[in-house]
Design a protein around this motif. Structure first.
Motif, PDB file in Angstrom:
ATOM      1  N   UNK A   1       0.872  -1.177   0.000  1.00  0.00           N
ATOM      2  CA  UNK A   1       0.000   0.000   0.000  1.00  0.00           C
ATOM      3  C   UNK A   1       0.906   1.222   0.000  1.00  0.00           C
ATOM      4  N   UNK A   2       0.814   2.013  -1.052  1.00  0.00           N
ATOM      5  CA  UNK A   2       1.654   3.198  -1.185  1.00  0.00           C
ATOM      6  C   UNK A   2       0.754   4.432  -1.138  1.00  0.00           C
ATOM      7  N   UNK A   3       0.905   5.207  -0.052  1.00  0.00           N
ATOM      8  CA  UNK A   3       0.077   6.400   0.124  1.00  0.00           C
ATOM      9  C   UNK A   3       0.966   7.625   0.027  1.00  0.00           C
ATOM     10  N   UNK A   4       0.767   8.425  -1.040  1.00  0.00           N
ATOM     11  CA  UNK A   4       1.570   9.617  -1.253  1.00  0.00           C
ATOM     12  C   UNK A   4       0.801  10.887  -0.907  1.00  0.00           C
ATOM     13  N   UNK A   5      -0.504  10.790  -0.822  1.00  0.00           N
ATOM     14  CA  UNK A   5      -1.333  11.975  -0.622  1.00  0.00           C
ATOM     15  C   UNK A   5      -1.819  12.054   0.817  1.00  0.00           C
ATOM     16  N   UNK A   6      -2.731  12.982   1.053  1.00  0.00           N
ATOM     17  CA  UNK A   6      -3.352  13.125   2.363  1.00  0.00           C
ATOM     18  C   UNK A   6      -4.713  12.452   2.342  1.00  0.00           C
TER      19      UNK A   6
ATOM     20  N   UNK B   1       1.101   8.617   4.976  1.00  0.00           N
ATOM     21  CA  UNK B   1      -0.270   8.338   5.402  1.00  0.00           C
ATOM     22  C   UNK B   1      -0.642   9.369   6.450  1.00  0.00           C
ATOM     23  N   UNK B   2      -1.671  10.136   6.215  1.00  0.00           N
ATOM     24  CA  UNK B   2      -2.029  11.199   7.165  1.00  0.00           C
ATOM     25  C   UNK B   2      -3.492  11.076   7.548  1.00  0.00           C
ATOM     26  N   UNK B   3      -3.731  11.048   8.839  1.00  0.00           N
ATOM     27  CA  UNK B   3      -5.098  11.100   9.356  1.00  0.00           C
ATOM     28  C   UNK B   3      -5.311  12.499   9.898  1.00  0.00           C
ATOM     29  N   UNK B   4      -6.334  13.176   9.457  1.00  0.00           N
ATOM     30  CA  UNK B   4      -6.504  14.570   9.858  1.00  0.00           C
ATOM     31  C   UNK B   4      -7.948  14.825  10.285  1.00  0.00           C
ATOM     32  N   UNK B   5      -8.117  14.971  11.550  1.00  0.00           N
ATOM     33  CA  UNK B   5      -9.431  15.340  12.090  1.00  0.00           C
ATOM     34  C   UNK B   5      -9.219  15.855  13.497  1.00  0.00           C
ATOM     35  N   UNK B   6      -9.782  16.980  13.813  1.00  0.00           N
ATOM     36  CA  UNK B   6      -9.557  17.593  15.111  1.00  0.00           C
ATOM     37  C   UNK B   6     -10.701  17.265  16.050  1.00  0.00           C
ATOM     38  N   UNK B   7     -10.371  16.765  17.212  1.00  0.00           N
ATOM     39  CA  UNK B   7     -11.387  16.315  18.169  1.00  0.00           C
ATOM     40  C   UNK B   7     -12.424  17.385  18.500  1.00  0.00           C
ATOM     41  N   UNK B   8     -12.028  18.646  18.793  1.00  0.00           N
ATOM     42  CA  UNK B   8     -13.059  19.632  19.132  1.00  0.00           C
ATOM     43  C   UNK B   8     -14.066  19.902  18.024  1.00  0.00           C
ATOM     44  N   UNK B   9     -13.764  19.516  16.794  1.00  0.00           N
ATOM     45  CA  UNK B   9     -14.689  19.762  15.694  1.00  0.00           C
ATOM     46  C   UNK B   9     -15.784  18.718  15.563  1.00  0.00           C
ATOM     47  N   UNK B  10     -15.718  17.643  16.364  1.00  0.00           N
ATOM     48  CA  UNK B  10     -16.765  16.645  16.286  1.00  0.00           C
ATOM     49  C   UNK B  10     -18.071  17.211  16.823  1.00  0.00           C
ATOM     50  N   UNK B  11     -19.193  16.906  16.174  1.00  0.00           N
ATOM     51  CA  UNK B  11     -20.481  17.408  16.652  1.00  0.00           C
ATOM     52  C   UNK B  11     -20.880  16.723  17.943  1.00  0.00           C
ATOM     53  N   UNK B  12     -21.890  17.229  18.601  1.00  0.00           N
ATOM     54  CA  UNK B  12     -22.288  16.700  19.895  1.00  0.00           C
ATOM     55  C   UNK B  12     -23.597  15.940  19.835  1.00  0.00           C
ATOM     56  N   UNK B  13     -24.123  15.718  18.643  1.00  0.00           N
ATOM     57  CA  UNK B  13     -25.359  14.964  18.515  1.00  0.00           C
ATOM     58  C   UNK B  13     -25.190  13.568  19.089  1.00  0.00           C
ATOM     59  N   UNK B  14     -26.030  13.183  20.049  1.00  0.00           N
ATOM     60  CA  UNK B  14     -25.851  11.941  20.777  1.00  0.00           C
ATOM     61  C   UNK B  14     -26.047  10.709  19.907  1.00  0.00           C
ATOM     62  N   UNK B  15     -26.761  10.815  18.819  1.00  0.00           N
ATOM     63  CA  UNK B  15     -27.080   9.604  18.064  1.00  0.00           C
ATOM     64  C   UNK B  15     -25.908   9.073  17.249  1.00  0.00           C
TER      65      UNK B  15
END
Length: 337
Positions: A27-32, A73-87
């Motif tokens: 698996x060759x990952x060159x991008x984001x 290989x880049x994982x990009x997601x910021x925890x504070x940006x997650x919504x708070x909808x309980x479902x």
């Protein structure tokens, strides 16, 4: 499988599931690679598993650094940006960025993982795993964001990597043996931990763990073994060698009272060696906090000098541990075998 460079790819939760016919999978990952935006409720509302990308039952997997350009290989997601909808938000908050389950003879190199909701890389029930030249980053305040978690796996090597998280840089859990950690920069985070072990009375088994050439900078802990009261089993044949501490709260820890302060004997800890440890500490240098009844035996400390900032005095504490001292050791450890 090739992900070409200079692009950004949107990938939802996916499991690459073997077995695969070829003997070697590349698996060759060159991008984001990024997760779907948190506003796309339809993607995450269906999530029932705690991973974003998972490889399971794949043998001979190679993220090959020799194929130019070098993979990324880049994982990009910021925890504070997650919504708070309980479902559906709980599914995201419990997700691990990269999960490797029941894989054999696997090598991953030169990947970067950023701001995983929980563990960045989890290795479970696998054998013959090499991780090297990884870069893992998360805020120091982010909970449960272990950099690399190893559980029920053997013959695992982690080398030449930079890890900064809000939890353990590397954690080695029950069922793991023959684990080698070498050449790691850790900080921020909670250090390199064996455990936690024995939760809810479980039987733990960890052995033959070698941690060397690690530098901790501004971390809460350095090298730590942590067990729960009431657990069973053992953690043994563990060594920490050539370790540097820079402004670390608690550089050396054995904690058999991880969440409970009763006097019940827990997971037995034995044959642990500390050699050539140096640096500075903001608080207690050494804490061997063991339960009664022989909970910590055959502990060796050979050459350790850890001072406070500006060469100020530091302290060590010890309870119910059998410790053999050799070479220059500071702060003085109050219990000896």
């Amino acid at each position: 499988m090739v992900v070409p460079a200079r692009r950004s790819f949107l990938v939802g939760p996916v499991n690459f599931h073997g077995p695969c016919a070829p003997g070697r999978i590349t698996v060759q990952v060159q991008a984001k690679i990024t997760v779907p935006p948190s506003t796309v409720v339809s993607t995450w509302s269906r999530v029932r598993n705690n991973y974003w990308l998972m490889f399971s039952r794949v043998d001979g997997l190679l993220d090959d650094p020799t194929i130019p350009p070098k993979p990324r290989y880049i994982y990009h997601k910021t925890i504070p940006n997650f919504p708070t909808s309980r479902n559906w938000t709980s599914a995201i908050k419990d997700s691990q960025a990269l999960k490797l389950v029941r894989c054999n003879n696997l090598e991953v190199s030169r990947i970067s993982s950023k701001d995983s909701p929980q563990m960045h890389v989890a290795i479970l029930q696998s054998s013959g795993i090499t991780l090297r030249k990884l870069t893992v980053t998360a805020p120091g305040s982010s909970p449960n964001t272990d950099g690399i978690h190893i559980e029920q796996s053997q013959n695992v090597r982690v080398a030449d990597s930079r890890i900064g998280t809000g939890d353990d840089c590397i954690s080695v859990s029950s069922g793991s043996r023959f684990v080698a950690v070498n050449g790691i920069e850790c900080g921020p985070g909670h250090g390199v931990s064996i455990g936690s072990l024995g939760k809810n009375g479980d039987t733990a088994a960890v052995e033959f763990v070698d941690v060397r050439n690690v530098r901790f900078t501004d971390t809460m802990n350095g090298v730590r073994i942590k067990t729960w009261e009431g657990g069973q089993g053992y953690a043994k044949s563990i060594s920490f060698t050539n370790i540097e501490f820079d402004n670390v709260d608690h550089p050396v820890l054995i904690d058999q009272f991880y969440r409970d302060r009763s006097v019940q004997v827990g997971v037995a800890i034995s044959n642990v060696t500390y050699s050539n440890l140096r640096g500075t500490s903001r608080a207690t240098t050494v804490a061997f906090d063991c339960s009664g009844g022989g909970g910590c035996t055959d502990i060796h400390v050979n050459s350790m000098v850890i001072t406070g900032p500006g060469a100020r005095r530091t302290v060590a504490r010890c309870r119910n541990a059998q410790v053999a001292i050799s070479g220059q050791v500071y702060a003085e450890i109050p219990c000896r075998s």
